[in-house]
Structure formats: C-alpha cells, structure tokens
Scaffold this active site. Structure first.
Site, PDB file in Angstrom:
ATOM      1  N   LYS A   1       0.830  -1.197   0.000  1.00 35.55           N
ATOM      2  CA  LYS A   1       0.000   0.000   0.000  1.00 35.55           C
ATOM      3  C   LYS A   1       0.873   1.259   0.000  1.00 35.55           C
ATOM      4  CE  LYS A   1      -2.936   0.402   3.628  1.00 35.55           C
ATOM      5  NZ  LYS A   1      -3.767   1.500   4.142  1.00 35.55           N
TER       6      LYS A   1
ATOM      7  N   ARG B   1      -8.023  12.244  12.854  1.00 33.61           N
ATOM      8  CA  ARG B   1      -6.580  11.970  12.940  1.00 33.61           C
ATOM      9  C   ARG B   1      -5.774  13.256  12.814  1.00 33.61           C
ATOM     10  NH1 ARG B   1      -5.403   6.763   9.363  1.00 33.61           N
ATOM     11  NH2 ARG B   1      -3.398   6.997  10.418  1.00 33.61           N
TER      12      ARG B   1
ATOM     13  N   ASP C   1       2.041  -0.979  12.182  1.00 34.82           N
ATOM     14  CA  ASP C   1       0.961  -1.638  11.439  1.00 34.82           C
ATOM     15  C   ASP C   1       0.802  -3.115  11.800  1.00 34.82           C
ATOM     16  OD1 ASP C   1       0.315   0.644  10.101  1.00 34.82           O
ATOM     17  OD2 ASP C   1       1.363   0.114   8.246  1.00 34.82           O
TER      18      ASP C   1
ATOM     19  N   SER D   1       7.561   8.887  11.681  1.00 32.55           N
ATOM     20  CA  SER D   1       6.473   8.812  10.714  1.00 32.55           C
ATOM     21  C   SER D   1       6.982   8.979   9.300  1.00 32.55           C
ATOM     22  CB  SER D   1       5.429   9.894  11.013  1.00 32.55           C
ATOM     23  OG  SER D   1       4.583  10.054   9.888  1.00 32.55           O
TER      24      SER D   1
ATOM     25  N   GLY E   1      -5.086   7.919   5.674  1.00 33.41           N
ATOM     26  CA  GLY E   1      -4.196   8.933   6.232  1.00 33.41           C
ATOM     27  C   GLY E   1      -2.995   9.176   5.338  1.00 33.41           C
TER      28      GLY E   1
END
Ligand code: CDP
Length: 664
Positions: free
Chosen positions: A32, A131, A330, A176, A103
C-alpha cells in the site's frame, strides 16, 4: 463481491471458524505504501510511468483519483497502471480531494498541494477526520505553505494554500514515514535544500521512488536514524513492480504460527529492513518463520528487496516488543494475536501512536484480546498481553486443537481494517467453533481479497444468510436489494430463475404444463441470475422475463417438483460460493435455507400489493398468489421462525431498519 460501481464492497459481518490447519501459498496485495508513492511520484514525473501490482484497496484508489484530480492521467488495463504526469499538467484541484479512510493519501497529497499554486482542500471519512494533521502542517507552514485544519491538532478537512516554498531542516517528533514524505514531496518544489532528520528509520519508499525517478536526493544513515536531503528537481518517468505488502503478509504469517499444524508461504513480499521487524519479533518468540530468495537491492522491483516469507506452526514464548522495531506499528494487531497464543506476558513498549490510527488501536487490540480470552492491559503507552500458550500449546485436548484458553468471540472492528483482519486470525486460532466479526467492510480499504485468500489457505469464513420470502408485490425485491447493500452482501432473486425457465419453455415451444419437458429444460439450462443481467443459455432475458406471457406461465413451471429440485440445488450452490447472501423467493426460509441466520416474511395489504404490481392485472397477481400458496411442492408459506413484516404504508427505510435490528 462487487457493488456494481467499481468500489470493492465486503460484508459488514463475517463469521470465521477455527479448527482447520492452514496450508499452501498466496500473494498479498501490492504494498500500500509503495502504491501511494508510485502514483504520486508518477504524477510528478515528466512523461508516462508504468506501475505493476498496484494495491487494489480503497485507500490507494483514493490517491489514484486524487492525482487525476490534480491533472495527471491515470489508466488501468487490469495489469499495468500508467500515470502520465509532469509539472505543467498539475494544478490545484477544482473540488476537494476525498481521501476516504486513508491517512497516507491525505498526508502525502498535502505535501504536493503545498507546492501547487492555489488552494487544495483535503477531506476524509469520519475516522480520518479525527486523525492529527498538525505533524505535517507544522513543517509545511515552515516551508511557506498555508495549512489550516480544525483545532490544535489540525484535524481534517485540511486546507492547503500552496505557492513558493523554501527548504527547511525538519526533525519529526514522531517516527512517521508520512511526515517525512510530505516534507520531501514539498521539498521538490522548494527553493534550496530540504532535509529531514529522522531519529528512527521509517519506511524509505518515498526516497526509493524519488531516486528511481531521478530526483536530486541523498540518503545517509545517522545512528538509529537517517538523514534525507532533497532539492527541487525535474522527475523522469519510471517502470516499477510493486512488491507484496509485508503488513498484510503479517496476518498470514501470524496465522500460520498460531493455528495448529499450519504451514504457509507468502510470495513476493517487500523485504526491506524497515518493514520486516515483525519477523524478527516472531523469531524471538520462537516462531518458525523464514525469508527466501530475497534479491538484495531488488533490481526487479526498483524499490528494494523482495522475498517469499514462510511460516509454520509451533510453540511461542513471550517477548518485549519496542515501537522502534516496527516503526509504523501496522503489524501490532497481528503480533498481539501471536502474543495471545504465546507462553508468558508480552510487553509492547511505547505504543502511544496506535491511539491515532484508523481507530484507537491500542484500546481495540486490548478489547480483541480480552474477547478471545487472553487478558490484556494498557499501562501508559505500553500494552501487556498475557498469553495462553504453555501447557496447551500442543492443543488444549492434547490433539492439536487450539491453544489452551483461547475462545470464540464477537468483536466489532469499528471499520478498522487491520483490527478486522487480526480478529479473523484470532478466530482461526480459537479452535473449533465460530467467531463473529462486525465492521468487516473496512477491510476493503487495503485487502479486498482477504476472505477469498482465507478460504484459499483452508480457513472457513462465511457471511450471513438472510432469507426473504413473500407474495408478489410485498416488497421483496426492493427490500432485499437495500438489505444486501447495507450488509455488503450479494443478492439472489430466485424468482428470476423460475421466470427464466418459464421464458425458455415458451421460447422453445414447450407447454409450461408439460412437466417432463420443462424439467429437462430446467436441469440442462445454464442460468446466471445476475446482477446485473439474468442470462439463460447465453441469452440476456432481464426484461423478457417480466412480460405478461411469462407472468402467466411461471406458476405452472414453479409448481413442478423436478424444476424446483434443479433450481434449489443451484440456489444452494450460489450461497456456498458467496459464503452467504440475501436470497429472496417463496420457499427460501422453509425449504432452501431452513438454517438461514435471519428469515423474513414480507406481506402487504392486497390493494397495496396490486397497486405496486401495476404492470400485472390484479386478477393475475391474485391467481399467481393462489397457485403459489396451494401447490404441493414447496408452497409459499411463512417459516415458523420467520419474522413477519407488514410493509403496507411503510417506507423502505423503515422496513430495512426493522429487519437489520434483528441481526444486531
Ligand atoms: O415478481 P414477483 O415478486 O411477483 O415474483 P417473482 O419473485 O419474480 O417470482 C415469480 C414466480 O416464481 C412466483 O410467482 C412463484 O410462482 C415462483 N417462485 C417460486 O415458486 N419460488 C421461489 N423461491 C421464487 C419464485
């Protein structure tokens, strides 16, 4: 299953049974993260890029629609997606970019929007709208863009006013890859140099794809972290094969580790070090997992190493998992299920970021583990899981059953795709019996084929079966269509099958009363009940089966026991192939599916039924009803356990709500 308009639809409620070992091999959807970035970097490249193996989930579809709205051209021939882009094509979009549940789409596209003159509005669904976007708003503002959202955490909708940007050096507070990517993408439009210093290495796909597209980019290791520098540069088109998504592979790997007697191979998975931390964690727990045929440098994919991952069932023991091992977190929902099956207490340290995923995943994971019988507690940002392994690891009854203490459960994933898939793995591990997972439809965001794959490796999953019976004009078709839509289920109109046989008999000059003749026809005909079209022996008869001639002929055809036997068998096969569904007819709750999860018998006042069937004379409807009710073979009747719903003077919504309330 398809909704008929392109977007994948999965059932909202799925029932997953354990007790069977898993085996074989499969390919998970294209990664993804890489898919999003291939589309965005492709849109920035001057020319046409080719992307193979793109993720087919809804999240990536959002990015695909968004880059098209920004001016790139996207084509999909089913195998290769081409993206034709370039700076001169791109512009701020005319309307808002709808990022759905994704997101990644929102954060990365905000970086691109910062570089485009004009205003871009990014919106999302209810979950995405909670978020935090402050983590990208701050650096983009520092580069010269205007970014506004709601409240201190800058919640979506997000309004980005782009324009002339300048380079900055940014040290993200949270690990991130999305923040890093937003800054790097904006950096492509900025004057001077843009630097991101990350303290923990996060997934490097934006850097990999930018390098592939010839960007002026440098990457250097810096202790546990990395420094990435980028300068404004023209990008060239590229050709990329998207490897399998390791975070999806994680569900199968854990499933193989915890379901007794299982062994699975997941082919062609991205195997870069930032994404395979979950395998190291599992190895530490004693799991038998392996990486095979990795191509270091991954020349074939252009974006890093690709390998097959294998996993086998065996005893697991507790460990300590640090957030830095799996930077995106994840794989935590899947690993938590492994921890539930292990001996001892596993501690997941520093999991605060899980609170701001598609749901509050920290609480959701604890809820799932409690439900499956492995108590979990949250201490600050840590999650502690008391595993049930140990004595029972050979099976609670000593015969290779489930880990001792795991039990079947009912769990609402609240639309969070990873929680729903983790719940499915927990259900597979819980031994004989069945668990119910609600909110499963969210899995379409990342893994539309998940249920198909689950069955492919030997797991058992079914969806609900709703039987809707009633006379002509009682509202069966409208109501079943609405129920199927709401539950994400496929629908079977069995009346259309009887009508198709009646049509074919008339067409071939067979008298509808000629029982052996019509029976032979029913047994040999190939019928596709649709949707979209009803087809019999290759002829589309969708509207031809609604004529007065067919109305008159169908009751005799439907009274023929041999015709019924042939069609009932196909109706059962349809439900088996679809795992369940919404089936409407006259004998569904009584004969075809006496064990349906829900049986509804619809009625309405005769005048209202006649009014609804305006195209058929009221004597015709009354005659058909009489014949259906009084025939010997499976007459129209309300099953003893069917819910009687009178639809007279009621709206479709009201009726649908009443029926759905019985399933909750
Ligand atoms: O259009 P309408 O709702 O009146 O009927 P339909 O569902 O299209 O079914 C047409 C006819 O097929 C019915 O009148 C029944 O005779 C027969 N039928 C049946 O016997 N059993 C079923 N499960 C479905 C339809």
């Amino acid at each position: 299953m398809s909704s008929g308009h392109g977007r994948p639809v999965l059932p909202e409620t799925v029932l997953v049974a354990g007790g069977a070992p898993l085996g074989g091999e499969l390919r998970v959807p294209g990664d993804k993260s890489i898919s999003h970035r291939a589309l965005i970097v492709g849109a920035l490249g001057e020319g046409t890029s080719l992307v193979r193996g793109l993720s087919d989930g809804d999240d990536v579809r959002r990015t695909r629609d968004a880059v098209a709205a920004l001016g790139a051209e996207v084509h999909d021939d089913g195998e290769v997606v081409t993206v034709t882009g370039g700076r001169s094509l791109l512009h701020a979009p005319l309307g808002p970019l709808d990022c759905g549940n994704s997101g990644t789409s929102m954060r990365l596209l905000a970086g691109v929007a910062a570089g485009l003159a004009g205003v871009t509005v990014l919106v999302g669904d209810a979950s995405l709208s909670t978020r935090p976007m402050d983590r990208i708003a701050a650096p983009l503002r520092a580069m010269g863009a205007g970014v506004t959202g709601s409240g201190a955490r800058c919640l979506p909708p997000l309004t980005v006013t782009g324009g002339s940007l300048h380079g900055i050096t940014w040290v993200p507070e949270v690990a991130s890859a999305q923040v890093k990517s937003a800054v790097l993408l904006a950096g492509l439009f900025a004057a001077g140099e843009t630097t991101v210093r990350e303290r923990v290495r996060t997934r490097p796909h934006t850097e990999e794809l930018l390098a592939l597209a010839g960007a002026d980019i440098e990457v250097a290791d810096d202790g546990d972290g990395r420094v990435v520098r980028v300068r404004a540069s023209a990008l060239r088109p590229f050709d990329v094969v998207v490897p399998g998504d390791p975070s999806q592979a994680a569900f199968w790997v854990v499933a193989a580790c915890v379901v007794p007697e299982s062994a699975l191979r997941v082919r062609g998975v991205y195997a870069g070090e930032t994404r395979t931390g979950f395998l190291s964690v599992l190895r530490r727990m004693g799991a038998r997992v392996g990486l095979h045929g990795g191509a270091p440098g991954g020349s074939r994919s252009g974006v890093g190493a690709v390998a097959d991952v294998t996993a086998q069932w065996g005893p697991l023991s507790a460990t300590v998992v640090h957030a830095s091992e799996i930077p995106s977190l994840d794989e935590v929902p899947a690993l938590a299920v492994a921890a539930a099956c292990a001996e001892g207490t596993t501690r997941f340290v520093g999991m605060g970021e899980l609170r701001v995923k598609e749901s509050d995943r920290l609480r959701a994971v604890a809820r799932l583990l409690d439900a499956v019988g492995a108590p979990a507690r949250i201490e600050g940002d840590d999650l502690l899981v008391e595993g049930v392994g140990g004595d029972g690891e050979e099976g609670g009854d000593g015969s290779g059953g489930s880990p001792k203490g795991l039990r079947h459960f009912r769990f609402d994933s609240q639309g969070d795709h990873r929680m729903a898939m983790a719940a499915a793995v927990a259900a597979l591990a819980a031994g004989p019996g069945e668990s119910r997972i609600d909110g499963f439809g969210g899995v379409a965001t990342s893994y539309p084929a998940f249920l198909t794959h689950l069955r492919h490796v030997g797991g058992h999953a079914r969806v609900q079966l709703v039987a809707i019976d009633g006379p002509a004009g009682s509202g069966k078709s409208t109501v079943s269509r609405a129920i199927a839509g709401r539950l994400g289920l496929d629908r079977l109109d069995t009346g259309a099958m009887y009508r198709a046989v009646a049509w074919a008999a008339l067409e071939r000059g067979i008298d509808p009363q000629d029982a052996p003749g019509v029976a032979e026809l029913a047994h040999s005909a190939v019928i596709d009940p649709g949707p979209p079209d009803v087809v019999i022996d290759g002829v589309v008869v969708t509207s031809a089966i609604r004529t007065p001639e067919v109305n008159r002929a169908v009751s005799a055809v439907a009274a023929n026991p041999s015709v019924r036997a042939a069609l009932v068998e196909r109706q059962r096969a349809w439900a088996a192939a679809h795992g369940g569904g919404v089936v409407e007819g006259r004998d569904i709750g009584t004969v075809v599916f006496p064990h349906a999860d829900l049986k509804v018998f619809l009625t309405a006042a005769p005048e209202e039924r006649a009014r609804r069937r305006r195209e058929e004379p009221s004597e015709g409807v009354a005659r058909r009803d009489e014949l259906d009710r009084t025939r010997t073979a499976s007459p129209l009747a309300q099953a003893a356990d069917a819910r009687l719903v009178d639809t007279t003077c009621r709206s479709v919504d009201e009726v649908v709500e009443e029926i759905l309330s019985c399933l909750r």
